[in-house]
Design a protein around this motif. Sequence first.
Motif, PDB file in Angstrom:
ATOM      1  N   UNK A 189       0.842  -1.194   0.000  1.00  0.00           N
ATOM      2  CA  UNK A 189       0.000   0.000   0.000  1.00  0.00           C
ATOM      3  C   UNK A 189       0.880   1.247   0.000  1.00  0.00           C
ATOM      4  N   UNK A 190       0.211   2.386  -0.182  1.00  0.00           N
ATOM      5  CA  UNK A 190       0.900   3.685  -0.135  1.00  0.00           C
ATOM      6  C   UNK A 190      -0.099   4.714   0.349  1.00  0.00           C
ATOM      7  N   UNK A 191       0.411   5.898   0.643  1.00  0.00           N
ATOM      8  CA  UNK A 191      -0.467   6.974   1.105  1.00  0.00           C
ATOM      9  C   UNK A 191      -0.684   7.978  -0.024  1.00  0.00           C
ATOM     10  N   UNK A 192      -1.861   8.630   0.015  1.00  0.00           N
ATOM     11  CA  UNK A 192      -2.161   9.678  -0.961  1.00  0.00           C
ATOM     12  C   UNK A 192      -1.346  10.912  -0.576  1.00  0.00           C
ATOM     13  N   UNK A 193      -0.588  11.401  -1.548  1.00  0.00           N
ATOM     14  CA  UNK A 193       0.285  12.557  -1.290  1.00  0.00           C
ATOM     15  C   UNK A 193      -0.023  13.669  -2.287  1.00  0.00           C
ATOM     16  N   UNK A 194       0.642  14.773  -2.076  1.00  0.00           N
ATOM     17  CA  UNK A 194       0.549  15.884  -3.019  1.00  0.00           C
ATOM     18  C   UNK A 194       1.854  16.012  -3.796  1.00  0.00           C
ATOM     19  N   UNK A 215     -12.151  -8.178  -0.838  1.00  0.00           N
ATOM     20  CA  UNK A 215     -13.575  -7.954  -0.609  1.00  0.00           C
ATOM     21  C   UNK A 215     -13.729  -6.784   0.327  1.00  0.00           C
ATOM     22  N   UNK A 216     -14.599  -5.887  -0.038  1.00  0.00           N
ATOM     23  CA  UNK A 216     -14.818  -4.713   0.800  1.00  0.00           C
ATOM     24  C   UNK A 216     -15.293  -5.146   2.177  1.00  0.00           C
ATOM     25  N   UNK A 217     -14.668  -4.589   3.212  1.00  0.00           N
ATOM     26  CA  UNK A 217     -15.013  -4.914   4.602  1.00  0.00           C
ATOM     27  C   UNK A 217     -14.037  -5.882   5.249  1.00  0.00           C
ATOM     28  N   UNK A 218     -13.203  -6.539   4.465  1.00  0.00           N
ATOM     29  CA  UNK A 218     -12.244  -7.465   5.042  1.00  0.00           C
ATOM     30  C   UNK A 218     -11.125  -6.708   5.728  1.00  0.00           C
ATOM     31  N   UNK A 219     -10.504  -7.397   6.696  1.00  0.00           N
ATOM     32  CA  UNK A 219      -9.389  -6.794   7.422  1.00  0.00           C
ATOM     33  C   UNK A 219      -8.130  -6.884   6.573  1.00  0.00           C
ATOM     34  N   UNK A 220      -7.363  -5.796   6.543  1.00  0.00           N
ATOM     35  CA  UNK A 220      -6.115  -5.737   5.760  1.00  0.00           C
ATOM     36  C   UNK A 220      -5.044  -5.077   6.606  1.00  0.00           C
ATOM     37  N   UNK A 221      -3.851  -5.681   6.515  1.00  0.00           N
ATOM     38  CA  UNK A 221      -2.691  -5.029   7.144  1.00  0.00           C
ATOM     39  C   UNK A 221      -1.854  -4.425   6.012  1.00  0.00           C
ATOM     40  N   UNK A 222      -1.932  -3.097   5.797  1.00  0.00           N
ATOM     41  CA  UNK A 222      -1.183  -2.480   4.679  1.00  0.00           C
ATOM     42  C   UNK A 222       0.310  -2.406   4.935  1.00  0.00           C
ATOM     43  N   UNK A 223       1.054  -2.806   3.936  1.00  0.00           N
ATOM     44  CA  UNK A 223       2.524  -2.654   4.000  1.00  0.00           C
ATOM     45  C   UNK A 223       2.856  -1.393   3.187  1.00  0.00           C
ATOM     46  N   UNK A 224       2.986  -0.257   3.870  1.00  0.00           N
ATOM     47  CA  UNK A 224       3.178   1.022   3.191  1.00  0.00           C
ATOM     48  C   UNK A 224       4.602   1.121   2.681  1.00  0.00           C
TER      49      UNK A 224
END
Length: 500
Positions: free
Chosen positions: A62-67, A490-499
Amino acid sequence: MIGFRKKEDIVDGSQKEKKAKNPARRKKRIKQGIVLIVVLALAGGFIVHSKQKADVPPQVMATTVTRGDVETMVSTSGVVESEISQVYYAPMAAKVSDLNVELGDAVKAGDVLLAYDTEDLEFKQKSDALDAQANENSYQSSIAESNKQENIYNESTAQLANIEYLIDFQKDLIKQFQYYVEDEKTERKLKLYDERYRLNRRINNLNVQAYIEDTEGVHVSQAQAMNELEEINQKIEELEDDKELTEIEREIVTQQEVLADLEEMRDELKSDKNSSENAILDSYKKKELAAIAEKSRIAEQQAQAHLEEALAGIKADFNGIITELDINEGYVTEAGSKLMKLESSDDVRVNISLSKYDLSKVELGQKAEVEISGHTYEGTVSKINRMAEKNDAGTRLVAAEVHIENPDDNIYLGVEGKVKIMSQKSENTLMVPIAAVNTDQAGDFCYVVKNGILERREITAGLSSEDSIEIVEGLEEGDIVLTDTSMELTEGMQIEPLIM
């Protein structure tokens, strides 16, 4: 130490001895047993591990939304060509003495590309100069003579008018003298004839009277009348030799001589007028002579110019590459024949073709990045054609040109150049990696992880670069979005994001 054997060992001793007789079979069974134990152990461990993982959220990139800045880029390729070219033609017919270039050579501005043999040109220049001088002298001489004859003609015409007037005057004068003499003689003769007539009648009368009267008085009267008659006859005879009239007649002769001189002068003037008139050049003849002289001057100037050009040789007008060469050393050129072509290496471009999709993104003046043979250069879109043409595949493309701002010696004409055109740019805008944006029938969306729970978020995308997409609506700065959607989500599932 004394050893004891177990009962089963004794009982089964004979069997073990039998089994010992086939050791290969025994080893096979041992291996099978070991494999079975390992399989059972792995299976048990997998079951235990799977049970443990079912309770742990999956880890996803995953990543974060940036400017940041998102810049749209059009990538294409084309052929490197020169923007400036010069075709050199032979200015005159001459022999090439030295050819200093070969096809593909790089030259600098001012370099002598070829030199001429000038011997024949020097001879022609001298010959043309002499012809020009001779024709100029002939022209000036003809004009001077024509002007002289024109002056003679004008003077003769003016003098003829005066002479004609004098001749007419002289003729009138002579006639007046002649009329005077004739009139004077006639008048005097008439008087004398009249007197003689009267005397003759008187004498006749006296003769008759004397016949009738023979007297002295009559005879005296007869004598006197006869004397008078004799005097009148004498006067009539002397009338032809009258001094006054003789002087007038002599004057008439003199005036006639003057008249003859005037007529002779008139004839001479007429002759001069006619001859000078024929020697005067008309405007057409003057123009013809002037054209001949001018043509000679032009020929001399051209010969001089050709000689100077030949002495200077053909020089490069700018830095460039010899891309065409149509002569060799010793070649005799013809005036206007093609010698070579020089294409600039300082003013170069890449010719590209744009599809209808790329065309909407490209404008004049946009910056570009050009890669040629491993070297990168700055570029600018300098031209976009206003019409499309079909390529070999039948696709309609629009030709465009990208000017290279900083060319160097590593640029080769005719090679491929890769072009990246920076078409549009959004500054300090929300952005995510391209991998974070997904598309289905409903449109564009991103998977957002919020408090460890997966959400589907509809978005509106803007500009896109090679690795990023502008987010116009749907996300906020700092939102966590998945960049790996290879697993089933699937929407609603638990996720551990690796940023990352």
